[in-house]
Design an enzyme around this catalytic site. Structure first.
Site, short mmCIF file in Angstrom:
data_model
loop_
_atom_site.label_atom_id
_atom_site.label_comp_id
_atom_site.label_asym_id
_atom_site.label_seq_id
_atom_site.Cartn_x
_atom_site.Cartn_y
_atom_site.Cartn_z
N HIS A 1 29.93 12.25 72.26
CA HIS A 1 30.09 12.36 73.92
C HIS A 1 30.69 10.97 74.39
CE1 HIS A 1 27.19 15.33 73.02
NE2 HIS A 1 27.76 15.97 74.13
N GLU B 1 38.71 25.29 71.13
CA GLU B 1 39.84 24.35 71.53
C GLU B 1 41.08 24.61 70.92
OE1 GLU B 1 36.81 23.56 70.24
OE2 GLU B 1 35.85 22.73 71.94
#
Lengths: 381, 357
Positions: free
Chosen positions: B162, B92
């Site tokens: 999540h 990322e």
């Protein structure tokens, strides 16, 4: 079952053109010839960089500047790499590469203006000294966090690749920065995306007080390149001709083959990390002296230039006097120039002023009217 | 993905179409002919338009090439080629750093972070670099072309990693914008605005609604402006403010409250920074009461900023304390999700107690 050994049988060799006395090494296989004009220009800028550092450092000690850091010992990396590049190549520096700006035409006055954060500073007085930037000279503004520029440089290189420019991205970092995650991210991305980029690592032996033995256990930085599938070279960073040759070649490879290249330039950080550091606290004074005198890249290049009959003691004296005068004048002028106006506190956070900042500016101005003594008088309202 | 009926923990079945824009005044996005689209398809359409209208727009991130784990990038690589739509390595900080560099060269860099829960390695690049890129350079450089998209929020079974709503971290960073759409139609217009905005934008997409929210979305190129909140339901007794998926829960609470004779005004903030204080202020000056709801944990959540700002502006008008119905101060739990979430009845109870204060 064979394990790859953790230490190599031999360390990666280091490319050199001149020996420590500035004599060409006969068996060195480089082809780039540096003309008299370029060599003299390079030498001039190495001296200018050295003097600029000495004078500005002193200005900080005298309390005229809040902060400074020098490039002493790394003049060859700075100037020779800049000389081997094109001004179309975009530079993403760490912070010890002002020589690139110098080479490209940033004036001593422009340096001084940033150091004093006055209204002529292109950065509008927002950052600490030495955080230079110039869109005109294709040199992206310095930021303090280490290695953050590395993956950004890959994005820049990708853009050049897409636009089919005859140029590459060139980004610098130190030995310490190679421990950051961004270093790993950048090299990996660059290799996978096949972009025209040069990663120039100035391995100067120290990350503030941390020597390389405490930074990594690999054979320096050059061995990390092949781990990412990247062509790499180790060069003597104190040999201006070697740096010039290596960068010149690497650049050609990067652009014609659209690939990244890693260059590890071995050198020594002669100065303290910055004006906030006293390196005698963690390393021997005679080590510093040795690299400052016997292994000085400026003297070494001077020997070679002089032996070619391209330089003399008179010219040396003239150059040093002239540069010193210019520097002192630049400081005097910069010191007196107004600071940027108050509106520059709020502008450029976004492209336009959002409502919360309009509100805050209004409230601040009311406060300033009420308590003018709380605020510096050299910032025009 | 499982249907709504199989969603663990959601008491309200949300298969039906969203009707949020009934009260919308945005004619330009309702006029031309639309197709029934879900959220990921609307996002997909926006990305197609972005790449079509700007040859220097790029879409990249993990797994975007085959269409992405949520199908938001379907068809882009085939249509625009792998130079413009491509996978990145799994990193990322690399994705965002790369995006900053691409944007600094005047391109539109549309980066995808696979789940908002994984955005943190890129936090340094976002906060220290993207947000300050223009300011620190004295406007010599900028990375305004950067847009970072990430799916956020509860999904019924996502657990710690999540389900997160990390918007509050980013709302504390001058120099970036934070945008959260509530529906397919809004998402398309807000995403196109974000991509074209001259500032780096973090765009959180409510993953819960990727398949679940379906409505008519006009096929043409339209934008929904940033930093403009929308009153999506008018009322007079209490103002409710929210964003993203939570609005549908809040709307259910408003409908129930109406049956008890309470008239609720519901506002979609859309852009969290810079946020539209004036619209919220005008509403609270009308109703005298405010309830803020978000999935993110209540302490230090963005609701706190809204509450503090509105107290400053509307103190004398307030009839009751401002209330926040939000996630608990725990990591997002799996089995306990229904207890953690700011549910319809928690909101309804708060509406009633605020009105009866």
């Amino acid at each position: 079952m064979t394990f790859m050994c953790e230490t190599p049988v031999k360390r990666v060799p280091c490319f050199r053109v001149l020996d420590d006395n500035g004599e060409p090494i006969i068996y060195s296989n480089y082809e780039q010839q540096v003309s008299k004009e370029v060599a003299v220009k390079m030498y001039n800028y190495m001296v200018t960089l050295q003097m600029m550092d000495t004078v500005f450092y002193e200005a900080q000690r005298q309390g005229r500047l809040s902060f400074y850091l020098t490039t002493l010992g790394e003049e060859a990396i700075n100037i020779a790499s800049a000389a081997a590049l094109s001004t179309d190549d975009l530079i993403l520096p760490q912070y010890r590469e002002p020589g690139i700006l110098l080479w490209r035409g940033f004036t001593l006055q422009e340096f001084a203006d940033q150091l004093f954060g006055n209204q002529d500073d292109y950065g509008k007085g927002r950052q600490m000294p030495i955080h230079y930037g110039s869109n005109k000279l294709n040199y992206i503004t310095v930021s303090s966090p280490l290695a953050t520029q590395l993956p950004q440089a890959v994005g820049v290189a990708y853009s050049l690749k897409m636009d089919r420019k005859d140029a590459c991205a060139v980004t610098y970092c130190g030995d310490g920065s190679t421990s950051e995650g961004d270093f790993h991210a950048a090299l990996n991305f660059a290799a996978v995306m096949e972009v025209p980029i040069l990663f120039i690592c100035r391995n100067n032996g120290w990350a503030i007080s941390t020597p390389t033995e405490e930074q990594f256990r690999s054979d320096g930085i050059v061995v990390k390149g092949p781990a990412y599938g990247m062509r790499s070279i180790r060069v003597d960073g104190n040999d201006a001709l070697a740096v010039y040759a290596a960068i010149h070649t690497a650049r050609r490879m990067a652009i014609s083959e659209q690939r990244p290249v890693l260059i590890e330039a071995l050198t020594y950080r002669v100065g303290h990390h910055s004006t906030s550091d006293d390196s005698t606290k963690y390393r021997p004074v005679d080590e510093i002296e040795y690299w400052k005198m016997a292994r000085n890249p400026v003297n070494r290049f001077r020997s070679w230039v002089e032996k070619n009959g391209w330089w003399s003691d008179e010219e040396e004296l003239e150059l040093r006097n002239s540069v010193k005068k210019q520097l002192l004048q630049a400081i005097q002028v910069a010191e007196k120039v107004q600071k940027p106006e108050l509106a520059d506190l709020f502008s450029d956070v976004y492209d336009n002023l959002p409502s919360n900042l309009c509100e805050q500016e209004k409230l601040l101005r009311e406060t300033i009217k009420k308590h003018p003594q709380d605020f510096p008088s050299d910032v025009p309202l | 993905m499982a249907t709504a009926l199989q969603r663990f923990g959601r008491s309200v079945v949300l298969i039906s179409k969203r009707h949020f824009s009934n009260l919308s005044c945005e004619e330009n996005i309702t006029k031309p002919i639309g197709k029934s689209l879900n959220l990921y398809s609307a996002i997909n359409q926006a990305l197609h338009i972005a790449l079509e209208t700007d040859p220097r727009a790029y879409v990249f991130g993990e797994d975007v090439s085959f269409g992405g784990v949520f199908r938001c990038t379907t068809g882009l690589a085939d249509r625009f080629g792998k130079n413009r739509v491509f996978n990145t390595p799994l990193c990322e900080q690399g994705i965002v750093g790369f995006g900053i560099g691409l944007a600094a060269m005047g391109n539109r860099a549309i980066a995808e972070i696979q789940f908002a829960d994984y955005i943190y390695p890129a936090f340094d690049q976002i906060v220290n670099e993207a947000a300050k890129f223009r300011y620190r350079s004295g406007n010599q450089f900028n990375c305004g072309g950067l847009t970072i998209r990430a799916p956020y929020g509860a999904v019924g079974h996502g657990g710690h990693y999540h389900s997160q709503s990390p918007e509050a971290f980013f709302c504390h960073v001058p120099g970036i914008k934070v945008v959260v759409p509530r529906s397919p139609r809004q998402a398309k217009g807000l995403l196109l605005s974000s991509i074209r905005d001259q500032n780096p934008v973090v765009f959180f997409e409510p993953k819960w609604l990727y398949r679940l929210a379906v409505e008519d979305v006009a096929e043409h190129d339209y934008v929904v402006p940033l930093s403009e909140a929308e009153v999506i339901r008018e009322g007079s007794d209490i103002t409710l403010v929210g964003w993203g998926a939570q609005l549908s829960i809040m709307e259910q609470a408003c409908l129930d409250a109406e049956e008890s004779g309470i008239s609720c005004e519901l506002i979609d903030l859309k852009t969290l920074i810079p946020w539209d204080k004036d619209t919220v202020e005008a509403s609270v000056k009308k109703t005298g009461r405010l309830l803020i709801s978000h999935e993110a944990p209540v302490t230090g959540g963005f609701g706190a900023e809204i509450s503090a700002s509105i107290v400053e502006r509307c103190f004398l008008r307030l009839e009751a304390p401002i209330t926040r119905i939000c996630g608990l101060d725990t990591p997002f739990p799996l089995v306990f999700e229904p207890f953690y979430m700011p549910s319809k009845n928690k909101i309804l109870d708060a509406i009633k107690s605020t009105v009866n204060y």
